[in-house]
Design an enzyme around this catalytic site. Structure first.
Site, mmCIF file in Angstrom:
data_model
loop_
_atom_site.group_PDB
_atom_site.id
_atom_site.type_symbol
_atom_site.label_atom_id
_atom_site.label_comp_id
_atom_site.label_asym_id
_atom_site.label_seq_id
_atom_site.Cartn_x
_atom_site.Cartn_y
_atom_site.Cartn_z
ATOM 1 N N THR A 15 0.823 -1.201 0.000
ATOM 2 C CA THR A 15 0.000 0.000 0.000
ATOM 3 C C THR A 15 0.868 1.265 0.000
ATOM 4 O OG1 THR A 15 -0.175 -0.246 2.408
ATOM 5 C CG2 THR A 15 -2.027 -1.009 1.082
ATOM 6 N N ASP A 51 -7.140 4.620 4.462
ATOM 7 C CA ASP A 51 -6.461 4.895 5.730
ATOM 8 C C ASP A 51 -5.131 5.628 5.568
ATOM 9 O OD1 ASP A 51 -8.444 3.883 7.281
ATOM 10 O OD2 ASP A 51 -7.455 1.981 7.736
ATOM 11 N N ARG A 83 -7.163 1.192 -3.307
ATOM 12 C CA ARG A 83 -8.154 1.053 -2.243
ATOM 13 C C ARG A 83 -8.925 2.365 -2.142
ATOM 14 N NH1 ARG A 83 -7.343 -0.537 4.177
ATOM 15 N NH2 ARG A 83 -5.596 0.909 4.060
ATOM 16 N N VAL A 190 -6.189 -4.779 12.570
ATOM 17 C CA VAL A 190 -6.346 -3.627 13.462
ATOM 18 C C VAL A 190 -7.823 -3.286 13.637
ATOM 19 C CG1 VAL A 190 -5.827 -1.193 13.829
ATOM 20 C CG2 VAL A 190 -4.068 -2.716 12.893
ATOM 21 N N ASP A 191 -8.514 -3.049 12.537
ATOM 22 C CA ASP A 191 -9.942 -2.729 12.640
ATOM 23 C C ASP A 191 -10.761 -3.930 13.091
ATOM 24 O OD1 ASP A 191 -10.396 0.104 11.895
ATOM 25 O OD2 ASP A 191 -9.363 -0.482 10.070
ATOM 26 N N ARG A 235 11.033 -3.139 11.321
ATOM 27 C CA ARG A 235 12.434 -3.500 11.578
ATOM 28 C C ARG A 235 12.585 -4.976 11.971
ATOM 29 N NH1 ARG A 235 15.781 1.321 13.276
ATOM 30 N NH2 ARG A 235 14.516 3.134 12.801
ATOM 31 N N LEU A 258 4.501 -3.087 3.920
ATOM 32 C CA LEU A 258 4.439 -1.659 4.184
ATOM 33 C C LEU A 258 5.619 -0.890 3.600
ATOM 34 C CD1 LEU A 258 3.277 -1.829 7.913
ATOM 35 C CD2 LEU A 258 1.871 -1.278 5.920
ATOM 36 N N ASP A 387 3.551 -41.056 -3.870
ATOM 37 C CA ASP A 387 2.511 -41.504 -4.786
ATOM 38 C C ASP A 387 1.896 -40.269 -5.432
ATOM 39 O OD1 ASP A 387 0.967 -40.377 -2.802
ATOM 40 O OD2 ASP A 387 0.155 -42.274 -2.074
#
Length: 432
Positions: A15, A51, A83, A190-191, A235, A258, A387
């Site tokens: 995103t 967002d 989005r 999160v949501d 990180r 991200l 197999d």
């Protein structure tokens, strides 16, 4: 059900803010993302007009999407799915998202040739999914696009959306909708945590393994692709890879990225390794053995092994056993496992194909190694029966590789560098 999308796998869902407030070039993040190539470029790029972009900047963000796709979209190697805003409880928000979809998909604006679909956040029950699908159909009719040509992906951010996945398979293909356009099912933990009113002592997100399992199952049942949500600690590379490994055991091979660094990790992680490795269960901790001149050496202190005459003393943690050679081999076999390389998987598949073509239904494939623990060397060997069912299960990582090889020619050089030209050539053709 008829799949409308050609990708079988999506590793990366990246995103990017569509408009930055206070910047001379508000589209600079979009421009940077559009220039990504090779392993830094995602399978699916999501210009994020929800967002990641301030509400006051979203109209400008929609225009930025158009401008960047019109100028640079031809060269971008992945798919592009912006989005837009949406909310199951807000008609005003849904209408705003619809207007942006109309604008971005308008052929007169020059972006449509480089647009693959849209991502819809904050969906609710299956009726809400059908509302979104209807908006897609209206956009297609308004702009004389082929019905169903715009893919629809959703973010699973509520209990209602999670339950809706169970109904998706039954709704797809009905004459009153175009839900066959469904592409990605993406977790938004999160949501989802907010919607579930969940609490943790530290305030951090729960792991939500059930949600990830349910999303993977829903995607499998409906012919879609499952993608995990964002991993915020950018990180923590080891944690990101551990999360992907856990997801892959659930059949969820894609993950939100991200940063371009996370994209590289997520593009690489699901692929088979370039070299095989032996793992040893060292008192509950899985350790990769070090190869030295063809011998796999354990250098830790959780396991010890001594030899005296025909007897061996094996200590694992606080458990000590005196064993003869056969018993020791059995114990070591129980403690070890092998991670096959790409070359190993291709070798095994080719060996089985040759046996099958010759009329043999099942074969044993042997994997052997010499282990070194505290200077004591011991040969072990495992036999795995192959197999048709084993062969088909083993094809998944190869099918993933072949899907990548077909859809991401910009990564061919990276793959050849990782595996060698010969292995890439064999992997691209085996099983076909």
């Amino acid at each position: 059900m008829q799949r409308r999308h050609t990708r079988k796998f999506v590793r990366t869902f990246f995103t990017t803010p569509t408009a930055l407030e206070g910047e001379e070039d508000s589209a600079k993040m979009l421009n940077r993302a559009a220039d990504l190539r090779g392993m830094e470029a995602p399978d699916v790029w999501v210009p994020d007009n929800e967002d990641a972009t301030a509400p006051s900047m979203r109209d400008e963000g929609a225009q930025n999407i158009i401008d960047v796709l019109a100028e640079k979209g031809d060269g971008f190697p992945g798919e592009v799915h912006p989005r837009v805003v949406w909310h199951r409880d807000s008609p005003t928000t849904r209408h705003q998202g619809f207007k942006h979809m109309l604008e971005i998909a308008d052929p007169d604006n020059g972006a449509i040739d480089n647009l693959d679909g849209f991502v819809i956040p904050e969906v609710g029950g299956i009726d809400d999914w059908k509302k979104a699908d209807e908006f897609f159909t209206i956009v297609e009719h308004e702009h004389d696009l082929e019905e169903g040509s715009l893919a629809m992906s959703v973010i699973i951010e509520s209990g209602a959306a999670e339950l809706a996945m169970r109904k998706l398979r039954d709704e797809m293909g009905k004459p009153d909708n175009n839900l066959e356009r469904m592409f990605l099912l993406v977790d938004g933990e999160v949501d989802y945590t907010k919607d579930m009113r969940a609490i943790t002592p530290t305030g951090g997100l729960p792991e939500w393994p059930e949600l990830r399992h349910n999303t993977s199952r829903g995607a499998s049942a409906a012919g879609c692709i499952a993608v995990d949500g964002p991993y915020d600690d950018i990180r923590d590379v080891d944690g990101y890879n551990e999360r992907m490994t856990d997801n892959q055991a659930k059949g969820m091979l894609g993950i939100w990225s991200l940063t371009p660094g996370q994209v590289v990790e997520a593009n690489t992680n699901p692929l088979p390794p370039a070299t095989g490795s032996w793992l040893l269960d060292a008192d509950g901790r899985e350790v990769e053995l070090t190869e030295e001149d063809g011998v796999f050496v354990y250098n830790g202190d959780r396991i010890s092994l001594t030899e005296e005459g025909d007897e061996y003393t094996l200590a694992v943690g606080g458990d000590e056993q005196t064993l003869d050679e056969d018993e020791l081999v059995d114990e070591l076999l129980g403690l070890t496992s092998y991670v096959p390389s790409m070359d190993d998987i291709v070798d095994s598949m080719e060996e089985f194909e040759a046996a099958r073509d010759a009329g043999t239904g099942a074969i044993a494939i042997t994997r052997s190694a010499t282990l070194d623990i505290d200077g004591v060397e011991m040969d072990i060997a495992t036999d795995r029966m192959w197999d048709e069912a084993t062969y088909q299960a083993a094809k998944t990582p190869i099918t993933l590789f072949q899907d990548v090889y077909e859809h991401r020619p910009d990564q061919h050089d990276d793959l050849a560098e990782l595996y060698s030209e010969d292995v890439v050539e064999r992997a691209a053709s085996v099983g076909n």
